[in-house]
Design a protein around this motif. Structure first.
Motif, PDB file in Angstrom:
ATOM      1  N   GLU A   3      42.947  32.366  30.432  1.00 58.72           N
ATOM      2  CA  GLU A   3      42.861  32.560  31.641  1.00 58.72           C
ATOM      3  C   GLU A   3      41.348  31.642  32.794  1.00 58.72           C
ATOM      4  OE1 GLU A   3      44.285  33.011  35.363  1.00 58.72           O
ATOM      5  OE2 GLU A   3      45.121  33.413  33.678  1.00 58.72           O
ATOM      6  N   LEU A   4      40.333  31.832  31.970  1.00 56.98           N
ATOM      7  CA  LEU A   4      39.109  30.070  32.153  1.00 56.98           C
ATOM      8  C   LEU A   4      39.722  29.248  32.212  1.00 56.98           C
ATOM      9  CD1 LEU A   4      36.510  32.133  31.331  1.00 56.98           C
ATOM     10  CD2 LEU A   4      36.713  31.666  33.580  1.00 56.98           C
ATOM     11  N   ALA A   5      40.301  28.547  31.573  1.00 55.33           N
ATOM     12  CA  ALA A   5      40.979  27.121  30.412  1.00 55.33           C
ATOM     13  C   ALA A   5      42.511  26.891  31.957  1.00 55.33           C
ATOM     14  CB  ALA A   5      42.047  27.501  29.337  1.00 55.33           C
ATOM     15  N   LYS A   6      43.249  27.745  32.558  1.00 54.46           N
ATOM     16  CA  LYS A   6      44.288  27.780  32.733  1.00 54.46           C
ATOM     17  C   LYS A   6      43.840  27.542  34.370  1.00 54.46           C
ATOM     18  CE  LYS A   6      47.905  30.293  30.744  1.00 54.46           C
ATOM     19  NZ  LYS A   6      48.905  31.793  31.237  1.00 54.46           N
ATOM     20  N   GLN A   7      42.469  28.405  35.148  1.00 54.41           N
ATOM     21  CA  GLN A   7      41.838  28.675  36.222  1.00 54.41           C
ATOM     22  C   GLN A   7      41.176  27.069  36.292  1.00 54.41           C
ATOM     23  OE1 GLN A   7      40.411  31.788  38.866  1.00 54.41           O
ATOM     24  NE2 GLN A   7      42.191  32.862  37.408  1.00 54.41           N
ATOM     25  N   LEU A   8      40.300  26.975  35.515  1.00 58.61           N
ATOM     26  CA  LEU A   8      39.944  25.436  35.394  1.00 58.61           C
ATOM     27  C   LEU A   8      40.290  24.163  35.190  1.00 58.61           C
ATOM     28  CD1 LEU A   8      36.891  26.468  32.733  1.00 58.61           C
ATOM     29  CD2 LEU A   8      36.526  26.141  35.870  1.00 58.61           C
ATOM     30  N   HIS A   9      41.850  24.581  34.763  1.00 55.11           N
ATOM     31  CA  HIS A   9      42.636  23.118  34.756  1.00 55.11           C
ATOM     32  C   HIS A   9      43.066  22.703  35.810  1.00 55.11           C
ATOM     33  CE1 HIS A   9      45.521  20.797  32.381  1.00 55.11           C
ATOM     34  NE2 HIS A   9      46.331  21.309  33.698  1.00 55.11           N
ATOM     35  N   THR A  10      43.163  24.619  36.529  1.00 57.14           N
ATOM     36  CA  THR A  10      44.274  23.628  37.740  1.00 57.14           C
ATOM     37  C   THR A  10      43.675  23.455  38.767  1.00 57.14           C
ATOM     38  OG1 THR A  10      45.372  25.755  37.487  1.00 57.14           O
ATOM     39  CG2 THR A  10      45.530  25.160  40.150  1.00 57.14           C
ATOM     40  N   GLN A  11      41.893  23.095  38.781  1.00 54.87           N
ATOM     41  CA  GLN A  11      41.037  22.538  39.405  1.00 54.87           C
ATOM     42  C   GLN A  11      40.464  21.080  38.951  1.00 54.87           C
ATOM     43  OE1 GLN A  11      37.367  24.724  39.613  1.00 54.87           O
ATOM     44  NE2 GLN A  11      38.178  27.233  40.547  1.00 54.87           N
ATOM     45  N   GLY A  12      41.179  21.083  38.162  1.00 54.55           N
ATOM     46  CA  GLY A  12      41.179  19.835  38.067  1.00 54.55           C
ATOM     47  C   GLY A  12      40.269  19.320  36.522  1.00 54.55           C
ATOM     48  N   HIS A  13      39.271  20.226  36.142  1.00 58.69           N
ATOM     49  CA  HIS A  13      38.877  19.521  34.986  1.00 58.69           C
ATOM     50  C   HIS A  13      39.391  20.239  33.902  1.00 58.69           C
ATOM     51  CE1 HIS A  13      35.889  21.215  37.985  1.00 58.69           C
ATOM     52  NE2 HIS A  13      36.428  22.698  38.235  1.00 58.69           N
ATOM     53  N   LYS A  14      38.892  19.305  32.617  1.00 60.87           N
ATOM     54  CA  LYS A  14      39.277  18.525  31.271  1.00 60.87           C
ATOM     55  C   LYS A  14      38.758  20.100  30.300  1.00 60.87           C
ATOM     56  CE  LYS A  14      40.045  14.205  32.633  1.00 60.87           C
ATOM     57  NZ  LYS A  14      41.687  13.967  32.591  1.00 60.87           N
ATOM     58  N   ILE A  15      39.906  20.627  28.988  1.00 60.62           N
ATOM     59  CA  ILE A  15      39.135  21.549  28.720  1.00 60.62           C
ATOM     60  C   ILE A  15      39.762  21.482  27.510  1.00 60.62           C
ATOM     61  CG2 ILE A  15      40.126  24.599  27.769  1.00 60.62           C
ATOM     62  CD1 ILE A  15      39.325  23.728  30.826  1.00 60.62           C
ATOM     63  N   THR A  16      38.301  21.435  26.370  1.00 64.19           N
ATOM     64  CA  THR A  16      38.839  21.383  25.024  1.00 64.19           C
ATOM     65  C   THR A  16      38.453  23.078  24.354  1.00 64.19           C
ATOM     66  OG1 THR A  16      37.436  19.114  24.959  1.00 64.19           O
ATOM     67  CG2 THR A  16      37.132  20.427  23.015  1.00 64.19           C
TER      68      THR A  16
ATOM     69  N   THR B  18      42.384  42.642  36.736  1.00 67.29           N
ATOM     70  CA  THR B  18      43.512  41.955  36.324  1.00 67.29           C
ATOM     71  C   THR B  18      42.271  40.734  35.599  1.00 67.29           C
ATOM     72  OG1 THR B  18      43.926  40.472  37.761  1.00 67.29           O
ATOM     73  CG2 THR B  18      45.219  42.377  37.213  1.00 67.29           C
ATOM     74  N   VAL B  19      43.173  39.590  34.755  1.00 70.10           N
ATOM     75  CA  VAL B  19      42.425  38.755  33.584  1.00 70.10           C
ATOM     76  C   VAL B  19      42.135  37.394  34.753  1.00 70.10           C
ATOM     77  CG1 VAL B  19      43.000  38.541  31.261  1.00 70.10           C
ATOM     78  CG2 VAL B  19      44.592  37.547  32.555  1.00 70.10           C
ATOM     79  N   GLN B  20      43.031  37.358  35.748  1.00 69.68           N
ATOM     80  CA  GLN B  20      43.255  36.114  36.421  1.00 69.68           C
ATOM     81  C   GLN B  20      42.071  36.763  37.683  1.00 69.68           C
ATOM     82  OE1 GLN B  20      45.972  38.290  35.908  1.00 69.68           O
ATOM     83  NE2 GLN B  20      47.111  36.410  35.116  1.00 69.68           N
ATOM     84  N   GLU B  21      41.665  38.302  37.724  1.00 76.04           N
ATOM     85  CA  GLU B  21      40.571  38.629  38.699  1.00 76.04           C
ATOM     86  C   GLU B  21      39.695  38.656  38.109  1.00 76.04           C
ATOM     87  OE1 GLU B  21      42.535  42.196  41.751  1.00 76.04           O
ATOM     88  OE2 GLU B  21      41.922  42.682  39.876  1.00 76.04           O
ATOM     89  N   SER B  22      39.407  38.268  37.111  1.00 75.09           N
ATOM     90  CA  SER B  22      38.530  38.416  36.272  1.00 75.09           C
ATOM     91  C   SER B  22      37.512  37.275  35.852  1.00 75.09           C
ATOM     92  CB  SER B  22      37.931  39.049  35.238  1.00 75.09           C
ATOM     93  OG  SER B  22      36.764  38.881  34.294  1.00 75.09           O
ATOM     94  N   ALA B  23      38.494  36.203  35.519  1.00 76.47           N
ATOM     95  CA  ALA B  23      38.029  34.561  35.288  1.00 76.47           C
ATOM     96  C   ALA B  23      38.162  34.481  36.413  1.00 76.47           C
ATOM     97  CB  ALA B  23      39.837  34.083  34.379  1.00 76.47           C
ATOM     98  N   LYS B  24      38.642  34.537  38.242  1.00 74.24           N
ATOM     99  CA  LYS B  24      37.752  34.132  39.292  1.00 74.24           C
ATOM    100  C   LYS B  24      36.699  33.779  39.448  1.00 74.24           C
ATOM    101  CE  LYS B  24      39.724  33.944  44.875  1.00 74.24           C
ATOM    102  NZ  LYS B  24      40.135  33.922  45.169  1.00 74.24           N
ATOM    103  N   ASN B  25      36.275  35.370  39.277  1.00 75.26           N
ATOM    104  CA  ASN B  25      34.719  36.029  39.714  1.00 75.26           C
ATOM    105  C   ASN B  25      34.363  35.539  38.591  1.00 75.26           C
ATOM    106  OD1 ASN B  25      36.172  37.908  41.365  1.00 75.26           O
ATOM    107  ND2 ASN B  25      35.687  39.739  40.220  1.00 75.26           N
ATOM    108  N   LEU B  26      34.058  35.033  37.402  1.00 70.98           N
ATOM    109  CA  LEU B  26      33.402  34.132  36.703  1.00 70.98           C
ATOM    110  C   LEU B  26      32.815  33.182  37.047  1.00 70.98           C
ATOM    111  CD1 LEU B  26      34.802  35.204  33.305  1.00 70.98           C
ATOM    112  CD2 LEU B  26      32.544  36.216  34.185  1.00 70.98           C
ATOM    113  N   ILE B  27      34.334  31.932  37.578  1.00 75.45           N
ATOM    114  CA  ILE B  27      34.631  30.963  38.180  1.00 75.45           C
ATOM    115  C   ILE B  27      33.049  30.608  39.226  1.00 75.45           C
ATOM    116  CG2 ILE B  27      35.313  28.832  38.795  1.00 75.45           C
ATOM    117  CD1 ILE B  27      37.477  29.377  36.750  1.00 75.45           C
ATOM    118  N   THR B  28      33.374  31.524  40.048  1.00 77.59           N
ATOM    119  CA  THR B  28      32.497  31.785  41.181  1.00 77.59           C
ATOM    120  C   THR B  28      31.016  32.209  40.362  1.00 77.59           C
ATOM    121  OG1 THR B  28      34.194  32.979  42.501  1.00 77.59           O
ATOM    122  CG2 THR B  28      31.739  32.949  43.680  1.00 77.59           C
TER     123      THR B  28
END
Length: 224
Positions: free
Chosen positions: A17-30, A191-201
């Motif tokens: 989920e971190l990868a998904k949200q960061l990818h949506t923001q335009g970042h490149k994921i390895t 949810t994983v979506q909520e947690s990932a959003k918080n972690l990205i913050t």
């Protein structure tokens, strides 16, 4: 601005989920993982699979296979949760505890060591830990291997924040919350979506001034 981000354990759960949200923001994921998945293959710039982070040779293999040689963010997310009973601390339980130490504590340190030369000034190192690694916050006991290994990870994170400060690398020690993932049996309020959003913050707010703090993904400071 697009960042290059390396995530371990990115094939499912919080890592995915971190990868998904960061990818949506335009970042490149390895992504580094033991087993790939269609979901991570669809969004990552590179997926390095068949990697057992408990094995130093596999970590080196992942480094050698990596197409990107400079990362803005390294997220040590891969981990394992098992349970032990003090009344039945048999050979299986001891193996479980050792496995959690290697996976949750030693592996993130080794990954950081191997990929350190890919981090630069203003890069960020993230350790996904757990408040179950807090000694002061333990009011329910049990989970010996998980608690001990996450406490060790927290200690490593604090040392890393000191050792890497001169290189301009900030270290985040973040508890994702009680999240509905396979690891928790899909229990918990987040949810994983909520947690990932918080972690990205938390990742976005991380800098050298707040480096080395033990934080809940909601921003709450946690006791050691």
């Amino acid at each position: 601005m697009s960042n290059q981000i390396l995530i371990t354990g990115a094939n499912r759960g919080i890592g995915l989920e971190l990868a998904k949200q960061l990818h949506t923001q335009g970042h490149k994921i390895t992504a580094i993982c033991r087993h790939s998945s269609p979901d991570i293959e669809a969004i990552a710039s590179q997926v390095i699979s068949n990697i057992d982070i408990r094995e130093k040779k596999d970590i080196q293999s992942a480094k050698n296979s990596c197409e990107c040689n400079s990362f803005d963010i390294l997220i040590n997310n891969a981990g394992v949760l098992q349970n032990e009973n003090i009344q039945h601390l048999d050979s299986t339980s001891v193996f479980q505890i050792k496995n959690q130490f290697i996976t949750n504590s030693l592996a993130p340190l080794l990954i950081t060591h191997h990929f350190l030369d890919t981090l630069k000034e203003n890069s960020k190192l993230i350790l996904i830990t757990s408040r179950m690694g807090s000694i002061a916050d333990n009011d329910s006991g049990g989970r010996y291997g998980y608690r001990m290994s996450k406490a060790a990870l927290n200690a490593a994170g604090k040392s890393l924040s000191i050792d890497l400060k001169e290189q301009g690398i900030a270290v985040g020690i973040f508890h994702p919350g009680w999240v509905q993932t396979q690891m928790t049996g899909y229990s918990g309020p987040l949810t994983v979506q909520e947690s990932a959003k918080n972690l990205i913050t938390r990742i976005e707010a991380l800098n050298l001034e707040n480096s080395g703090q033990f934080l809940h993904s909601n921003g709450e400071s946690l006791p050691w």
